[in-house]
Design a protein around this motif. Structure first.
Motif, mmCIF file in Angstrom:
data_model
loop_
_atom_site.group_PDB
_atom_site.id
_atom_site.type_symbol
_atom_site.label_atom_id
_atom_site.label_comp_id
_atom_site.label_asym_id
_atom_site.label_seq_id
_atom_site.Cartn_x
_atom_site.Cartn_y
_atom_site.Cartn_z
ATOM 1 N N TRP A 23 0.858 -1.189 0.000
ATOM 2 C CA TRP A 23 0.000 0.000 0.000
ATOM 3 C C TRP A 23 0.892 1.237 0.000
ATOM 4 O O TRP A 23 1.982 1.241 0.584
ATOM 5 C CB TRP A 23 -0.882 0.059 1.246
ATOM 6 C CG TRP A 23 -1.963 -0.964 1.311
ATOM 7 C CD1 TRP A 23 -1.810 -2.331 1.373
ATOM 8 C CD2 TRP A 23 -3.364 -0.724 1.345
ATOM 9 N NE1 TRP A 23 -3.031 -2.937 1.439
ATOM 10 C CE2 TRP A 23 -4.009 -1.992 1.430
ATOM 11 C CE3 TRP A 23 -4.145 0.437 1.319
ATOM 12 C CZ2 TRP A 23 -5.391 -2.117 1.485
ATOM 13 C CZ3 TRP A 23 -5.530 0.316 1.381
ATOM 14 C CH2 TRP A 23 -6.137 -0.947 1.454
ATOM 15 N N LYS A 24 0.406 2.307 -0.638
ATOM 16 C CA LYS A 24 1.095 3.593 -0.598
ATOM 17 C C LYS A 24 0.080 4.698 -0.396
ATOM 18 O O LYS A 24 -0.893 4.817 -1.158
ATOM 19 C CB LYS A 24 1.876 3.843 -1.897
ATOM 20 C CG LYS A 24 2.579 5.207 -1.943
ATOM 21 C CD LYS A 24 3.616 5.358 -0.833
ATOM 22 C CE LYS A 24 4.297 6.730 -0.899
ATOM 23 N NZ LYS A 24 5.281 6.923 0.199
ATOM 24 N N LYS A 25 0.302 5.504 0.637
ATOM 25 C CA LYS A 25 -0.584 6.636 0.949
ATOM 26 C C LYS A 25 0.246 7.901 1.089
ATOM 27 O O LYS A 25 1.386 7.868 1.539
ATOM 28 C CB LYS A 25 -1.340 6.382 2.259
ATOM 29 C CG LYS A 25 -2.281 5.195 2.245
ATOM 30 C CD LYS A 25 -2.855 4.915 3.635
ATOM 31 C CE LYS A 25 -3.686 6.079 4.157
ATOM 32 N NZ LYS A 25 -4.301 5.772 5.474
ATOM 33 N N TYR A 26 -0.356 9.021 0.708
ATOM 34 C CA TYR A 26 0.194 10.344 1.000
ATOM 35 C C TYR A 26 -0.833 11.042 1.887
ATOM 36 O O TYR A 26 -1.851 11.536 1.401
ATOM 37 C CB TYR A 26 0.420 11.149 -0.270
ATOM 38 C CG TYR A 26 1.499 10.589 -1.175
ATOM 39 C CD1 TYR A 26 2.847 10.727 -0.851
ATOM 40 C CD2 TYR A 26 1.169 9.923 -2.348
ATOM 41 C CE1 TYR A 26 3.833 10.223 -1.672
ATOM 42 C CE2 TYR A 26 2.155 9.409 -3.181
ATOM 43 C CZ TYR A 26 3.483 9.561 -2.845
ATOM 44 O OH TYR A 26 4.458 9.052 -3.658
ATOM 45 N N GLY A 73 -0.589 5.787 -9.932
ATOM 46 C CA GLY A 73 0.446 5.184 -9.099
ATOM 47 C C GLY A 73 1.516 4.404 -9.829
ATOM 48 O O GLY A 73 2.385 3.792 -9.193
ATOM 49 N N THR A 130 4.842 5.990 -9.088
ATOM 50 C CA THR A 130 5.099 5.804 -7.659
ATOM 51 C C THR A 130 5.661 4.413 -7.396
ATOM 52 O O THR A 130 6.615 4.250 -6.624
ATOM 53 C CB THR A 130 3.804 6.014 -6.854
ATOM 54 O OG1 THR A 130 3.332 7.351 -7.050
ATOM 55 C CG2 THR A 130 4.047 5.781 -5.366
ATOM 56 N N MET A 176 9.359 3.363 -5.862
ATOM 57 C CA MET A 176 9.576 2.466 -4.733
ATOM 58 C C MET A 176 10.607 1.398 -5.085
ATOM 59 O O MET A 176 11.421 1.011 -4.250
ATOM 60 C CB MET A 176 8.249 1.845 -4.294
ATOM 61 C CG MET A 176 7.365 2.824 -3.538
ATOM 62 S SD MET A 176 5.953 2.044 -2.727
ATOM 63 C CE MET A 176 4.870 1.831 -4.131
ATOM 64 N N GLU A 215 11.023 6.313 -2.925
ATOM 65 C CA GLU A 215 9.731 6.384 -2.243
ATOM 66 C C GLU A 215 9.625 5.186 -1.304
ATOM 67 O O GLU A 215 10.089 4.084 -1.629
ATOM 68 C CB GLU A 215 8.557 6.344 -3.234
ATOM 69 C CG GLU A 215 8.348 7.622 -4.013
ATOM 70 C CD GLU A 215 7.651 8.704 -3.205
ATOM 71 O OE1 GLU A 215 7.315 8.453 -2.020
ATOM 72 O OE2 GLU A 215 7.442 9.797 -3.751
ATOM 73 N N THR A 216 9.027 5.400 -0.147
ATOM 74 C CA THR A 216 8.825 4.308 0.811
ATOM 75 C C THR A 216 7.379 3.830 0.736
ATOM 76 O O THR A 216 6.473 4.601 0.423
ATOM 77 C CB THR A 216 9.128 4.770 2.238
ATOM 78 O OG1 THR A 216 8.286 5.888 2.569
ATOM 79 C CG2 THR A 216 10.589 5.197 2.376
ATOM 80 N N LEU A 217 7.176 2.551 1.026
ATOM 81 C CA LEU A 217 5.814 2.044 1.054
ATOM 82 C C LEU A 217 5.189 2.315 2.419
ATOM 83 O O LEU A 217 5.891 2.470 3.418
ATOM 84 C CB LEU A 217 5.791 0.557 0.735
ATOM 85 C CG LEU A 217 6.656 -0.380 1.587
ATOM 86 C CD1 LEU A 217 6.051 -1.793 1.581
ATOM 87 C CD2 LEU A 217 8.059 -0.455 1.009
ATOM 88 N N THR A 218 3.867 2.394 2.431
ATOM 89 C CA THR A 218 3.146 2.672 3.663
ATOM 90 C C THR A 218 2.854 1.399 4.443
ATOM 91 O O THR A 218 2.901 1.377 5.671
ATOM 92 C CB THR A 218 1.815 3.385 3.345
ATOM 93 O OG1 THR A 218 2.091 4.559 2.575
ATOM 94 C CG2 THR A 218 1.085 3.787 4.612
#
Length: 264
Positions: A8-11, A39, A42, A46, A51-54
């Motif tokens: 999952w990835k969230k901002y 995404g 994004t 990653m 970019e880091t994953l959530t």
């Protein structure tokens, strides 16, 4: 080689990616398609480590992908990542210099001579040996992308990440770049992930096609859900009706997104 487990990835409160679970073997050529903002880039970042994953896991050879770029992962963007004050040859040599320990990236003596030889060989590979003394401003768009690919490959990466690298090129030049990338993929035994906005390009170039799209929608909270991989297809084994279905899905998603922003 690469495995995503319930990624999952969230901002903040905006969910970009959700429930991504895939495996990729070494040597595959994966193309990523989908609407703008779904995404794709994004996910590429990653893999690169910027970019880091959530939530979840993203593994390289069974271990978490390093949290910073490394020589095992080369990347080419649509916007040319070159130094305008350096010649073509100096740009490629700089890629080797920045891969070495230290802050300056400067090369001296035997290391500089070796880097020059390797850079000239790579320029020949991508068809730019005749332009080694030119500056980026003197190059065409296709030549600049060849330069960016030479930079990315000089460090002998295992993984090549391409973020819409041919979107700004004319059709004829794009066809030439397609052939170049396919040749280099086979020659260097690369594992390639390529983001493209062109569905036909994705089918033509890859051995595997991922379609990023939202499967869950809430008109009152459009950012509550992210995109997943809705199609994971081996290229060459897909009939025309499936291609048309994917095209309709992506067109519908784009229209829904456009309508939402018009209303807000």
């Amino acid at each position: 080689m690469i495995e995503a487990r319930n990624l999952w990835k969230k901002y903040g409160d905006k969910v970009v990616l959700e429930r991504i679970s895939v495996q990729v073997e070494e040597g595959e050529f994966v193309t990523l398609v989908g609407t703008s903002g779904c995404g794709k880039s994004t996910f590429l970042k990653m893999l690169l480590g910027t970019e880091t994953l959530t939530r979840g896991e993203l593994l390289l050879d069974g271990s978490p992908v390093p949290g910073e770029p490394g020589p095992d992962r080369g990347i080419v963007f649509q916007q040319y990542s070159v130094f305008p004050h350096m010649t073509v040859l100096e740009n490629v040599m700089a890629a080797r210099g920045f891969a070495r320990p230290g802050l300056t990236g400067l090369l001296f003596g035997a290391a500089r001579r070796q880097a020059r030889e390797e850079a000239l060989a790579m320029l020949k590979e991508v068809g730019l040996e005749h332009a080694s003394a030119l500056y980026p401003a003197e190059l065409s768009g296709g030549m600049r992308q060849r330069l960016a690919i030479a930079q990315a490959l000089l460090g002998r990466p295992r993984i090549l990440l391409l973020d819409e690298p041919f979107g700004a090129l004319d059709p004829g030049i794009r066809a030439d770049m397609h052939e170049l990338v396919l040749r280099l993929w086979r020659e260097y035994k690369l594992t390639v992930f390529m983001v493209t906005h062109d569905l036909k390009e994705g089918f033509y170039l890859g051995t595997r096609l991922w379609v990023f799209d939202k499967v869950r929608h809430d008109p009152q909270a459009p950012d509550a859900y992210g995109a997943s991989i809705t199609y994971d297809l081996p290229v060459g084994q897909v009939d025309r009706s499936t291609l048309d279905e994917i095209d309709r899905d992506l067109t519908l998603t784009a229209k829904e997104t456009e309508k939402h922003y018009e209303n807000h």
